[in-house]
Scaffold this active site. Structure first.
Site, mmCIF file in Angstrom:
data_model
loop_
_atom_site.group_PDB
_atom_site.id
_atom_site.type_symbol
_atom_site.label_atom_id
_atom_site.label_comp_id
_atom_site.label_asym_id
_atom_site.label_seq_id
_atom_site.Cartn_x
_atom_site.Cartn_y
_atom_site.Cartn_z
ATOM 1 N N ARG A 108 8.015 74.618 35.431
ATOM 2 C CA ARG A 108 6.795 74.460 34.630
ATOM 3 C C ARG A 108 7.255 73.298 33.500
ATOM 4 N NH1 ARG A 108 3.596 78.276 30.728
ATOM 5 N NH2 ARG A 108 2.629 78.725 32.574
ATOM 6 N N HIS A 135 -2.382 74.474 37.986
ATOM 7 C CA HIS A 135 -1.624 75.677 37.846
ATOM 8 C C HIS A 135 -1.899 76.724 38.858
ATOM 9 C CE1 HIS A 135 0.265 78.665 35.629
ATOM 10 N NE2 HIS A 135 -0.634 79.069 34.719
ATOM 11 N N GLN A 138 -1.717 80.417 38.942
ATOM 12 C CA GLN A 138 -2.559 81.418 38.068
ATOM 13 C C GLN A 138 -3.890 81.491 38.915
ATOM 14 O OE1 GLN A 138 -2.532 82.154 34.437
ATOM 15 N NE2 GLN A 138 -4.385 83.199 35.299
ATOM 16 N N CYS A 272 -7.110 82.470 31.742
ATOM 17 C CA CYS A 272 -5.810 82.696 32.108
ATOM 18 C C CYS A 272 -4.810 83.254 31.073
ATOM 19 C CB CYS A 272 -5.328 81.462 32.476
ATOM 20 S SG CYS A 272 -5.592 80.023 31.146
HETATM 21 N N1 NVA Z 1 -4.495 74.757 29.958
HETATM 22 C C1 NVA Z 1 -3.479 75.661 29.286
HETATM 23 C C2 NVA Z 1 -3.188 76.810 30.255
HETATM 24 C C3 NVA Z 1 -2.109 77.797 29.765
HETATM 25 C C4 NVA Z 1 -1.782 78.950 30.964
HETATM 26 C C5 NVA Z 1 -2.473 74.988 28.963
HETATM 27 O O1 NVA Z 1 -1.872 74.028 29.649
HETATM 28 O O2 NVA Z 1 -1.549 75.228 27.761
HETATM 29 N N1 CP Z 2 -1.453 81.917 32.111
HETATM 30 C C1 CP Z 2 -0.165 81.569 31.836
HETATM 31 O O1 CP Z 2 0.217 80.796 32.510
HETATM 32 O O2 CP Z 2 0.265 82.337 30.640
HETATM 33 P P1 CP Z 2 1.804 81.831 30.392
HETATM 34 O O3 CP Z 2 1.677 80.663 29.573
HETATM 35 O O4 CP Z 2 2.145 82.719 29.396
HETATM 36 O O5 CP Z 2 2.893 81.827 31.374
#
Ligand code: NVA
Ligand code: CP
Length: 331
Positions: A108, A135, A138, A272
């Site tokens: 990540r 993602h 997800q 999400c």
């Molecule tokens: N768009 C958000 C998704 C988190 C799961 C981010 O990248 O912070």
């Molecule tokens: N939805 C999601 O990716 O959550 P986290 O950032 O907690 O992993």
């Protein structure tokens, strides 16, 4: 033809056929059933996976860890400050080191090119646990949840409200195009996904029967929606300074009860997570106080309503991530 994903990376849904995505969803449903019935499924005993997180996480990290344990595997977690990646060691060198020790690697972080480079130099499967652009794990969880709630995916209408240029808007558009769904991005036009990705998705849609719409008017966009989906207006890695501009542009796109009513009686709400639906988070409170708002992308009323399936999605992160590891790891 039997689907075989052994040795494959899982970097973005664009790399997978609709049949392969359906296979992963079926496998996840099967693994979920086994877990609920207490049937052991630790066929990957003795394997080890590395989880690299250059951004923070609750769901994704816990899903990989619990799924790996259920499959019988060992896990090593590298936190945003606890490794040499990018600071003292390149992604390419990290990939070659870790693939000598581990059977699979989750990443990540920031740009998609980082996870693509990791995969290029790694001898073992690499899984994308979120980048700025995509993602994909997800979306598997969201689609498993949608299948459970709506019965099927084909032809179902998903409306994404808010900033559709980032990982969630992009990935949902790709996923809907692949699975023959109707996808609508609803936002001011400068928040629509980039034209290159839209063109790619239109080509996919021509094969699958999917429909893609881009709308600026919320009430019109959501009419007849099966799913209304939203995400935070400011994503991880973005500067705090953009809150003012996002709130000004996206407040008309907040998911509230009037929008759910305009959609239809059976429309479900998805997110999400994490979500700013009340003042019970540090950032939610701070931003809320600064701009005089008690919720941001979704109201507390919708988030807590019986239309909201957000915690089913969160649970399904684990089952679908387990399916990705079980399908791609060599054993
Ligand atoms: N768009 C958000 C998704 C988190 C799961 C981010 O990248 O912070
Ligand atoms: N939805 C999601 O990716 O959550 P986290 O950032 O907690 O992993």
């Amino acid at each position: 033809m039997k689907t075989d994903l052994k040795g494959r990376d899982f970097l973005k849904l664009l790399d997978f056929t609709p049949e392969e995505i359906a296979y992963l969803l079926d496998l996840a449903a099967d693994l979920k059933d086994k877990k609920k019935k207490g049937i052991p499924h630790d066929a990957l005993r003795g394997k080890n996976v590395a989880l690299i997180f250059e951004k923070t996480s609750t769901r994704t990290r816990c899903s990989f860890e619990v799924a790996a344990h259920d499959l019988g595997m060992g896990v090593t977690y590298l936190d945003p400050s606890g490794s040499q990646i990018g600071k003292k060691e390149s992604i390419a060198d990290t990939a070659r080191v870790l693939s000598r020790m581990f059977d699979g690697i989750e990443y990540r972080g920031f740009g998609q090119e980082r996870v693509e480079t990791l995969a290029k130099y790694s001898d073992v499967p690499v899984w994308n646990g979120l980048t700025d652009e995509f993602h994909p794990t997800q979306i598997l969880a969201d689609f498993l949840t949608a299948r459970e709630k709506l019965g099927s995916l084909r032809g179902k209408k998903l409306v994404y409200m808010g900033d559709a240029r980032f990982n969630m808007g992009n990935s949902l558009m790709v996923g809907c195009a692949k699975m023959g769904m109707e996808f609508t991005a609803c936002a001011p036009r400068e928040y629509f996904p980039n034209k290159g990705l839209v063109a790619t998705c239109r080509e996919i849609a021509a094969q699958t029967g999917a429909v893609l719409n881009f709308e600026e008017n919320p009430a019109g966009a959501v009419r007849g929606a099966d799913i209304i989906y939203t995400d935070v207006w400011v994503s991880m890695g973005e500067p705090e300074a953009v809150w003012a501009e996002r709130i000004a542009a996206l407040s008309p796109y907040r998911v509230d009860s009037a929008l759910m009513a305009a959609a239809g009686e059976n429309t479900i709400f998805m997110h999400c997570l994490p979500a700013y639906h009340d003042a019970n988070t540090e950032i939610g409170r701070k931003v809320g106080e600064a701009f005089g708002l008690d919720s941001l992308e979704v109201t507390d009323e919708v988030f807590e309503s019986d239309r909201s399936v957000v915690f089913d999605e969160a649970e399904n992160r684990m089952h679908t991530i387990k399916a990705v590891m079980a399908a791609t790891l060599r054993h």
